[in-house]
Enzyme design. Structure first.
Site, PDB file in Angstrom:
ATOM      1  N   GLY A 190      12.408  54.650  62.396  1.00 48.39           N
ATOM      2  CA  GLY A 190      11.195  55.179  63.055  1.00 48.39           C
ATOM      3  C   GLY A 190      11.461  56.409  63.900  1.00 48.39           C
ATOM      4  N   GLU A 193      10.067  62.419  61.946  1.00 53.46           N
ATOM      5  CA  GLU A 193       8.667  62.816  61.835  1.00 53.46           C
ATOM      6  C   GLU A 193       8.130  62.396  60.458  1.00 53.46           C
ATOM      7  OE1 GLU A 193       6.909  64.261  64.484  1.00 53.46           O
ATOM      8  OE2 GLU A 193       8.757  63.515  65.327  1.00 53.46           O
ATOM      9  N   ASP A 204      10.915  70.484  64.954  1.00 55.02           N
ATOM     10  CA  ASP A 204      10.534  69.546  66.021  1.00 55.02           C
ATOM     11  C   ASP A 204      11.210  69.939  67.344  1.00 55.02           C
ATOM     12  OD1 ASP A 204       9.501  66.783  66.940  1.00 55.02           O
ATOM     13  OD2 ASP A 204      11.647  66.673  67.349  1.00 55.02           O
ATOM     14  N   LYS A 208       9.511  71.217  71.030  1.00 54.22           N
ATOM     15  CA  LYS A 208       9.840  70.674  72.355  1.00 54.22           C
ATOM     16  C   LYS A 208      10.389  71.763  73.272  1.00 54.22           C
ATOM     17  CE  LYS A 208      10.833  66.193  70.276  1.00 54.22           C
ATOM     18  NZ  LYS A 208      11.887  65.422  69.604  1.00 54.22           N
TER      19      LYS A 208
HETATM   20  P1  NDP Z   1       3.443  57.238  62.363  1.00 50.61           P
HETATM   21  O1  NDP Z   1       3.351  57.987  61.091  1.00 50.61           O
HETATM   22  O2  NDP Z   1       4.326  56.052  62.456  1.00 50.61           O
HETATM   23  O3  NDP Z   1       1.984  56.785  62.829  1.00 50.61           O
HETATM   24  C1  NDP Z   1       0.850  57.585  62.686  1.00 50.61           C
HETATM   25  C2  NDP Z   1      -0.399  56.738  62.934  1.00 50.61           C
HETATM   26  O4  NDP Z   1      -1.537  57.576  62.849  1.00 50.61           O
HETATM   27  C3  NDP Z   1      -0.578  55.608  61.905  1.00 50.61           C
HETATM   28  O5  NDP Z   1      -1.015  54.443  62.549  1.00 50.61           O
HETATM   29  C4  NDP Z   1      -1.690  56.133  60.999  1.00 50.61           C
HETATM   30  O6  NDP Z   1      -2.524  55.109  60.466  1.00 50.61           O
HETATM   31  C5  NDP Z   1      -2.493  56.956  61.983  1.00 50.61           C
HETATM   32  N1  NDP Z   1      -3.252  57.993  61.324  1.00 50.61           N
HETATM   33  C6  NDP Z   1      -2.817  58.970  60.506  1.00 50.61           C
HETATM   34  N2  NDP Z   1      -3.856  59.711  60.080  1.00 50.61           N
HETATM   35  C7  NDP Z   1      -4.970  59.178  60.620  1.00 50.61           C
HETATM   36  C8  NDP Z   1      -6.355  59.464  60.534  1.00 50.61           C
HETATM   37  N3  NDP Z   1      -6.812  60.485  59.799  1.00 50.61           N
HETATM   38  N4  NDP Z   1      -7.210  58.684  61.225  1.00 50.61           N
HETATM   39  C9  NDP Z   1      -6.780  57.655  61.959  1.00 50.61           C
HETATM   40  N5  NDP Z   1      -5.469  57.329  62.081  1.00 50.61           N
HETATM   41  C10 NDP Z   1      -4.593  58.081  61.421  1.00 50.61           C
HETATM   42  O7  NDP Z   1       3.831  58.335  63.463  1.00 50.61           O
HETATM   43  P2  NDP Z   1       4.652  58.104  64.821  1.00 50.61           P
HETATM   44  O8  NDP Z   1       4.128  56.941  65.545  1.00 50.61           O
HETATM   45  O9  NDP Z   1       6.106  58.203  64.543  1.00 50.61           O
HETATM   46  O10 NDP Z   1       4.279  59.458  65.599  1.00 50.61           O
HETATM   47  C11 NDP Z   1       3.047  59.617  66.251  1.00 50.61           C
HETATM   48  C12 NDP Z   1       3.130  60.840  67.171  1.00 50.61           C
HETATM   49  O11 NDP Z   1       4.134  60.631  68.145  1.00 50.61           O
HETATM   50  C13 NDP Z   1       3.507  62.135  66.453  1.00 50.61           C
HETATM   51  O12 NDP Z   1       2.847  63.208  67.097  1.00 50.61           O
HETATM   52  C14 NDP Z   1       5.006  62.235  66.681  1.00 50.61           C
HETATM   53  O13 NDP Z   1       5.476  63.557  66.630  1.00 50.61           O
HETATM   54  C15 NDP Z   1       5.092  61.691  68.086  1.00 50.61           C
HETATM   55  N6  NDP Z   1       6.376  61.142  68.484  1.00 50.61           N
HETATM   56  C16 NDP Z   1       7.034  60.263  67.662  1.00 50.61           C
HETATM   57  C17 NDP Z   1       8.226  59.696  68.077  1.00 50.61           C
HETATM   58  C18 NDP Z   1       8.983  58.737  67.233  1.00 50.61           C
HETATM   59  O14 NDP Z   1      10.090  58.367  67.630  1.00 50.61           O
HETATM   60  N7  NDP Z   1       8.448  58.294  66.107  1.00 50.61           N
HETATM   61  C19 NDP Z   1       8.791  60.022  69.389  1.00 50.61           C
HETATM   62  C20 NDP Z   1       8.007  60.949  70.181  1.00 50.61           C
HETATM   63  C21 NDP Z   1       6.846  61.477  69.720  1.00 50.61           C
HETATM   64  P3  NDP Z   1      -1.966  53.971  59.454  1.00 50.61           P
HETATM   65  O15 NDP Z   1      -0.974  53.179  60.248  1.00 50.61           O
HETATM   66  O16 NDP Z   1      -3.154  53.178  59.080  1.00 50.61           O
HETATM   67  O17 NDP Z   1      -1.325  54.728  58.322  1.00 50.61           O
HETATM   68  N1  HSE Z   2      11.360  62.934  65.279  1.00 52.94           N
HETATM   69  C1  HSE Z   2      11.603  63.081  66.674  1.00 52.94           C
HETATM   70  C2  HSE Z   2      13.086  62.999  66.932  1.00 52.94           C
HETATM   71  C3  HSE Z   2      10.874  62.006  67.423  1.00 52.94           C
HETATM   72  O1  HSE Z   2      13.833  62.586  66.046  1.00 52.94           O
HETATM   73  O2  HSE Z   2      13.526  63.383  68.018  1.00 52.94           O
HETATM   74  C4  HSE Z   2      10.937  62.168  68.905  1.00 52.94           C
HETATM   75  O3  HSE Z   2      10.202  63.250  69.350  1.00 52.94           O
END
Ligand code: NDP
Ligand code: HSE
Length: 431
Positions: A190, A193, A204, A208
């Site tokens: 997880g 991106e 990415d 930042k």
């Molecule tokens: P995921 O891909 O795991 O989750 C994305 C979520 O958004 C899913 O629940 C998806 O729905 C939902 N989604 C996508 N498109 C739509 C839409 N059109 N309408 C409604 N819901 C939608 O992403 P992450 O959780 O990894 O990342 C989320 C954000 O956090 C991003 O901006 C990322 O850059 C940021 N981030 C991520 C980190 C990480 O470690 N993963 C760390 C720090 C920041 P469904 O589940 O139904 O597919």
């Molecule tokens: N994809 C990002 C990383 C998530 O690996 O650092 C945290 O912003």
């Protein structure tokens, strides 16, 4: 608790959204105590309503359209965890801010691309825009810059800003495994991106860095002037040679103000093994800020993953619940400067170079002459084994020179017949 609950809408229930939902449930009492009021999840949106999320959603309202959360009644704050600089995430955040509804987001792509306009929208709408989770996962770096270091002029800020890349570089070095295999593992955990090219191509980290630079130097986010290189061309050989030379490969983002111009760059760097940042391994990130009164401050912690990122979102939620709010970039939108960009050609420092050359007499002399003609002094050279007529690796490091001189020398070296692959230098930083 005399205040009414803070009613939260979560847009996105993936890695981070799921982490936030679990944290809100698991830390319910603790958060209520610290926020002075309950934090209550009242609405959610994701793409697939039927997906088993591993936590109950029966007591919250479901929205197929996340943008509707911007104005739906009974919501105090929207937490945007969808991702992407455009599409529903942007529409939701813009609509919420325009309606005066506070927004919390982990979306560094969105903030890096549209930070200036979103900041203005927040100001006009009288709404809070908070994004602690967008930079360096669980490290409270936004708070550190906006609040903790407020008494300083920051001269330079740098760090390991992408957990996926740091995980890949660390695991490749420790296990000798291949890039693609380790990337797949980071995706499973997880960390990566939605499109992992954003991680491994340095984009990415650039998002930042641009946000950190805006906060550190009181300027508008200027993503367009970040020089970006990723880690695809860093080979297992480079990682091994670097260790032999007492250096370690890290993807570093660095921003500094020199003579009133802002240098911003992301790329693989070699740092001395004894530098504190060299020991930051795996999914950990670190940010180093150099202030005129505080000196050097380094903050380290997990930079990606559900738990650390949810922890950062919770900090923003409690601030909001308590009524603690600052402008998104510390200064009001009108006070943010536009700084001229400093060319990377002016960078002064040492370089590491691995050349793939045909092993025949005179090759090293030709390479050395190319460096000499640009007044670049070689510091060390390694060539292992001998394979006349075959391709071998030759590794060298230089003394300090300028990026401009190095680029000219590399053009000459690349033109040599015996050099069979494009030479890719790695900057050496003396942190
Ligand atoms: P995921 O891909 O795991 O989750 C994305 C979520 O958004 C899913 O629940 C998806 O729905 C939902 N989604 C996508 N498109 C739509 C839409 N059109 N309408 C409604 N819901 C939608 O992403 P992450 O959780 O990894 O990342 C989320 C954000 O956090 C991003 O901006 C990322 O850059 C940021 N981030 C991520 C980190 C990480 O470690 N993963 C760390 C720090 C920041 P469904 O589940 O139904 O597919
Ligand atoms: N994809 C990002 C990383 C998530 O690996 O650092 C945290 O912003």
């Amino acid at each position: 608790l005399t205040l009414p609950p803070l009613r939260i809408a979560l847009a996105g229930l993936g890695t981070v959204g799921g982490g936030v939902a679990r944290l809100l449930a698991g830390q319910e009492r603790l958060l209520a105590l610290r926020a002075g009021r309950p934090l209550q999840l009242v609405a959610v949106s994701a793409r697939d309503r039927r997906k088993d999320r591993g936590f109950p959603l029966d007591s919250v309202a479901w929205f197929d359209d996340p943008v509707a959360l911007a104005t739906a009644p009974g919501i105090d704050v929207v937490v945007e965890l969808i991702g992407g600089s455009e599409g529903p995430a942007r529409r939701l955040v813009e609509a919420a801010l325009a309606a005066g509804r506070p927004v919390i987001s982990a979306n560094k792509a969105l903030i890096a691309h549209h930070g200036a306009s979103l900041g203005r929208l927040a100001h006009e709408g009288g709404a809070t825009l908070a994004y602690e989770a967008a930079v360096a996962g669980g490290i409270p770096i936004i708070k550190m810059l906006r609040e903790g270091l407020v008494g300083n002029e920051v001269k330079r800020i740098y760090g390991i800003l992408n957990g996926t890349c740091n995980y890949i570089l660390t695991t490749m070095r420790e296990s000798g495994r291949e890039f693609a295999e380790v990337l797949a593992e980071a995706q499973k955990l997880g960390y990566a991106e939605a499109d992992p090219a954003f991680d491994v191509d340095g984009i990415d980290a650039a998002h930042k860095l641009a946000i950190l630079a805006a906060l550190a130097f009181g300027c508008e986010v200027d993503l367009g002037h970040v020089h970006v290189e990723g880690i695809r061309h860093v080979g297992a050989q480079d990682i091994a040679y670097a260790e032999e030379l007492g250096l370690r490969v890290k993807l570093i983002g660095l921003a500094q103000l020199i003579d009133g111009a802002l240098e911003q760059r992301v790329g693989p760097c070699l740092v001395p093994l004894e530098a504190p940042i060299a020991t930051v391994e795996g999914v950990f990130n670190a940010v180093v800020a150099e202030g005129d009164f505080v000196g050097t401050v380094m903050a380290e912690g997990r930079g990606a993953g559900a738990g650390p990122t949810a922890s950062a979102v919770a900090a923003d939620l409690v601030d909001l619940a308590r009524g603690r709010a600052l402008p998104p970039f510390a200064l009001s939108a009108a006070q943010l400067r536009r700084l001229p960009a400093r060319s990377l050609e002016a960078r002064r420092g040492a370089y590491y170079l691995r050349l793939m050359v045909v092993d025949r007499p005179g090759v090293i002399a030709d390479v050395a002459a190319s460096l000499r003609d640009e007044d670049i002094s070689m510091e060390s050279m390694i060539q292992r084994g001998r394979a006349p007529g075959e391709v071998v690796s030759v590794v060298m490091t230089t003394h300090d020179t300028t990026e401009a001189a190095m680029r000219r020398a590399l053009a000459r070296i690349a033109a040599l017949k015996a050099v069979v692959a494009e030479p890719r230098p790695i900057r050496i930083e003396s942190f």
